[in-house]
Design an enzyme around this catalytic site. Structure first.
Site, PDB file in Angstrom:
ATOM      1  N   THR A   1       0.814  -1.213   0.000  1.00  0.00           N
ATOM      2  CA  THR A   1       0.000   0.000   0.000  1.00  0.00           C
ATOM      3  C   THR A   1       0.847   1.263   0.000  1.00  0.00           C
ATOM      4  O   THR A   1       1.968   1.260   0.516  1.00  0.00           O
ATOM      5  CB  THR A   1      -0.909  -0.018   1.255  1.00  0.00           C
ATOM      6  OG1 THR A   1      -1.517   1.251   1.413  1.00  0.00           O
ATOM      7  CG2 THR A   1      -0.108  -0.300   2.526  1.00  0.00           C
ATOM      8  N   ASP A   2       0.277   2.337  -0.516  1.00  0.00           N
ATOM      9  CA  ASP A   2       0.973   3.635  -0.460  1.00  0.00           C
ATOM     10  C   ASP A   2       0.999   4.196   0.960  1.00  0.00           C
ATOM     11  O   ASP A   2       1.741   5.127   1.255  1.00  0.00           O
ATOM     12  CB  ASP A   2       0.329   4.646  -1.431  1.00  0.00           C
ATOM     13  CG  ASP A   2      -1.143   4.942  -1.141  1.00  0.00           C
ATOM     14  OD1 ASP A   2      -1.722   4.314  -0.233  1.00  0.00           O
ATOM     15  OD2 ASP A   2      -1.714   5.817  -1.826  1.00  0.00           O
ATOM     16  N   GLU A   3       0.174   3.600   1.854  1.00  0.00           N
ATOM     17  CA  GLU A   3       0.116   4.124   3.231  1.00  0.00           C
ATOM     18  C   GLU A   3       1.422   3.935   3.987  1.00  0.00           C
ATOM     19  O   GLU A   3       1.632   4.581   5.015  1.00  0.00           O
ATOM     20  CB  GLU A   3      -1.028   3.461   4.013  1.00  0.00           C
ATOM     21  CG  GLU A   3      -2.375   3.809   3.457  1.00  0.00           C
ATOM     22  CD  GLU A   3      -3.532   3.541   4.423  1.00  0.00           C
ATOM     23  OE1 GLU A   3      -3.290   3.325   5.616  1.00  0.00           O
ATOM     24  OE2 GLU A   3      -4.672   3.556   3.952  1.00  0.00           O
TER      25      GLU A   3
ATOM     26  N   TYR B   1      -2.131  -0.550  10.977  1.00  0.00           N
ATOM     27  CA  TYR B   1      -2.241  -1.229   9.678  1.00  0.00           C
ATOM     28  C   TYR B   1      -1.033  -0.929   8.803  1.00  0.00           C
ATOM     29  O   TYR B   1      -0.348  -1.830   8.318  1.00  0.00           O
ATOM     30  CB  TYR B   1      -3.537  -0.803   8.952  1.00  0.00           C
ATOM     31  CG  TYR B   1      -3.514  -1.108   7.464  1.00  0.00           C
ATOM     32  CD1 TYR B   1      -3.586  -2.418   6.999  1.00  0.00           C
ATOM     33  CD2 TYR B   1      -3.389  -0.078   6.519  1.00  0.00           C
ATOM     34  CE1 TYR B   1      -3.529  -2.700   5.643  1.00  0.00           C
ATOM     35  CE2 TYR B   1      -3.341  -0.350   5.165  1.00  0.00           C
ATOM     36  CZ  TYR B   1      -3.411  -1.663   4.726  1.00  0.00           C
ATOM     37  OH  TYR B   1      -3.345  -1.941   3.376  1.00  0.00           O
TER      38      TYR B   1
ATOM     39  N   LYS C   1       2.031  -3.328   7.386  1.00  0.00           N
ATOM     40  CA  LYS C   1       2.328  -3.516   5.955  1.00  0.00           C
ATOM     41  C   LYS C   1       3.787  -3.108   5.687  1.00  0.00           C
ATOM     42  O   LYS C   1       4.478  -3.744   4.897  1.00  0.00           O
ATOM     43  CB  LYS C   1       1.385  -2.684   5.075  1.00  0.00           C
ATOM     44  CG  LYS C   1      -0.056  -3.150   5.049  1.00  0.00           C
ATOM     45  CD  LYS C   1      -0.263  -4.551   4.495  1.00  0.00           C
ATOM     46  CE  LYS C   1      -0.057  -4.658   3.005  1.00  0.00           C
ATOM     47  NZ  LYS C   1      -0.438  -5.984   2.463  1.00  0.00           N
TER      48      LYS C   1
END
Ligand code: NAD
Ligand code: DAU
Length: 353
Positions: free
Chosen positions: A134-136, A159, A163
């Site tokens: 993810t870009d998060e 989260y 990741k």
């Protein structure tokens, strides 16, 4: 890529990916088989793959399994002669990670570790391993700038931290053991089969029922939206032609403030399914307490995948959101079952649990 292990294939993106691979086999040159392992958490719904086993007999099989169980994972690699992994399985919802982070650490970090270990111990560490991320992991942007593949990792939520941890493990297994890995860091997806806890399906379903539309904070946080099929195409291109050991950012070039996403959904629904008395659905918008640690803005520079692999998104937000809303209207049976939890008892029956 003859025997692909897809993890989390009963979730939102995983099920769209399996559908894409099998139904576009001829045009994309995929002739292999898929083994889908999924623990069937609240977010995993075998109904997302209805018809697949029958229509692609001999090329698809499902195993209910937990990636946190190393014995089962190792057994599956051997039994199905896995040569490729496409790893989607994860706890994926930021709000849940804030309330109960333990499952995120377990599945996203330990689960990924188990898969990497199985890949290391099998086929002389030459299993192709694609990790969907993810870009998060890059944290939050201000009003300017974009995440590139070289942006530092600054995760904000349990989260995104889990990741980030899994991304680092994948990178380490590539460098240390020579496993041929690829990683994709993608922006917010939307489209069919998304569990209605995420912004877009939640707003569509609440708006259809005339329920309040909870917008966090001032609604000015920005996300870059990508139609799920475009993400699936990107993942496949990376698996096929991506440089081993590399990361690719994937985005939609479609930055929007949350409030504008919600207003767009309201306006489209007012035209497609007017409310009694033609009341505007925007009246349902309700500003609520902000998410703790809420990232302000995500925006992805995906020029690397465009330049190196020729991938670019096909859908604009305008076309993608119309298709998505139509899908949720046309699939009321699916949404009713998901919301009622009825599909959980259906799972129990299917798998004799
Ligand atoms: P999802 O929550 O819809 O699906 C996750 C799937 O993983 C479910 O089917 C669930 O049952 C399964 N799963 C969870 N724990 C498991 C375990 N221990 N063992 C086996 N299976 C397990 O998630 P999604 O939105 O489809 O996301 C898929 C992947 O893509 C995730 O890795 C996520 O981080 C990543 N991603 C998602 C988005 C997005 O916008 N949804 C964007 C970028 C990246
Ligand atoms: O950027 C990629 C990520 O996108 C993925 O890695 C995650 O798995 C996926 O869940 C998604 O994370 P977000 O937190 O951005 O998605 P979510 O749909 O939960 O929220 C989108 C934005 O909308 C976010 O700024 C929070 C806001 N929001 C969300 C919900 C559920 C609201 O304002 N109201 C809501 O009810």
């Amino acid at each position: 890529m003859n025997n692909i292990l897809v993890t989390g294939g009963c979730g939102f993106i995983g099920s769209n990916f399996i559908r894409y691979l099998l139904s576009s086999s001829d045009s994309i040159g995929f002739t292999g088989k898929i083994v889908n392992i999924d623990r069937l958490t609240y977010a995993g719904n075998p109904e997302n793959l209805n018809g697949i086993e029958k229509n692609f007999s001999g090329r698809y099989c499902f195993v209910k399994a937990d990636i946190c169980d190393p014995q089962i994972v190792n057994k599956i690699f051997k039994k199905y002669k896995i040569d490729t992994v496409c790893h989607f399985a994860a706890e994926s919802h930021v709000d849940r990670s804030i309330v109960k982070p333990d499952a995120f650490v377990k599945t996203n970090i330990i689960g990924t570790f188990n898969l990497l270990e199985a890949a290391r111990l099998y086929r002389d560490s030459q299993v192709l391993f694609h990790h969907v991320s993810t870009d998060e992991v890059y944290g939050s942007l201000g009003t300017d700038g974009y995440f590139t593949e070289n942006s530092p990792y600054r995760p904000s939520s349990p989260y995104s931290a889990s990741k980030a941890g899994s991304d680092h493990l994948v990178g380490a297994y590539s460098k240390t053991y020579g496993i041929p890995v690829t990683i994709s860091n993608c922006s917010n997806n939307y489209g069919p089969y998304q569990f209605p806890e995420k912004l877009i399906p939640l707003m569509i379903l609440n708006a259809l029922e005339g329920k309040p539309l909870p917008v966090y904070g001032d609604g000015k946080n920005v996300r870059d939206w990508l139609y799920v099929k475009d993400h699936c195409k990107a993942v496949w291109e990376i698996m096929k032609r991506g440089k081993r050991g590399q990361t690719y950012n994937v985005g939609g070039r479609c930055e929007m403030q949350n409030i504008d996403v919600v207003k767009t959904i309201c306006d489209l629904l007012d035209t497609m399914v007017p409310m009694p008395g033609s009341l505007p659905r925007k009246n349902l918008i309700s500003f609520v307490k902000d998410r703790p640690g809420h990232d302000q803005r995500y925006a992805v520079d995906f020029s690397k995948i465009e330049k190196d692999l020729g991938w670019t998104p096909d859908e604009s937000f305008e076309t993608g959101i119309k298709k998505t809303i139509k899908w949720y209207i046309d699939n009321k049976g699916w949404t009713d079952r998901v919301k009622s939890g009825e599909y959980m008892s259906w799972i129990d029956k299917q798998y004799n649990l």
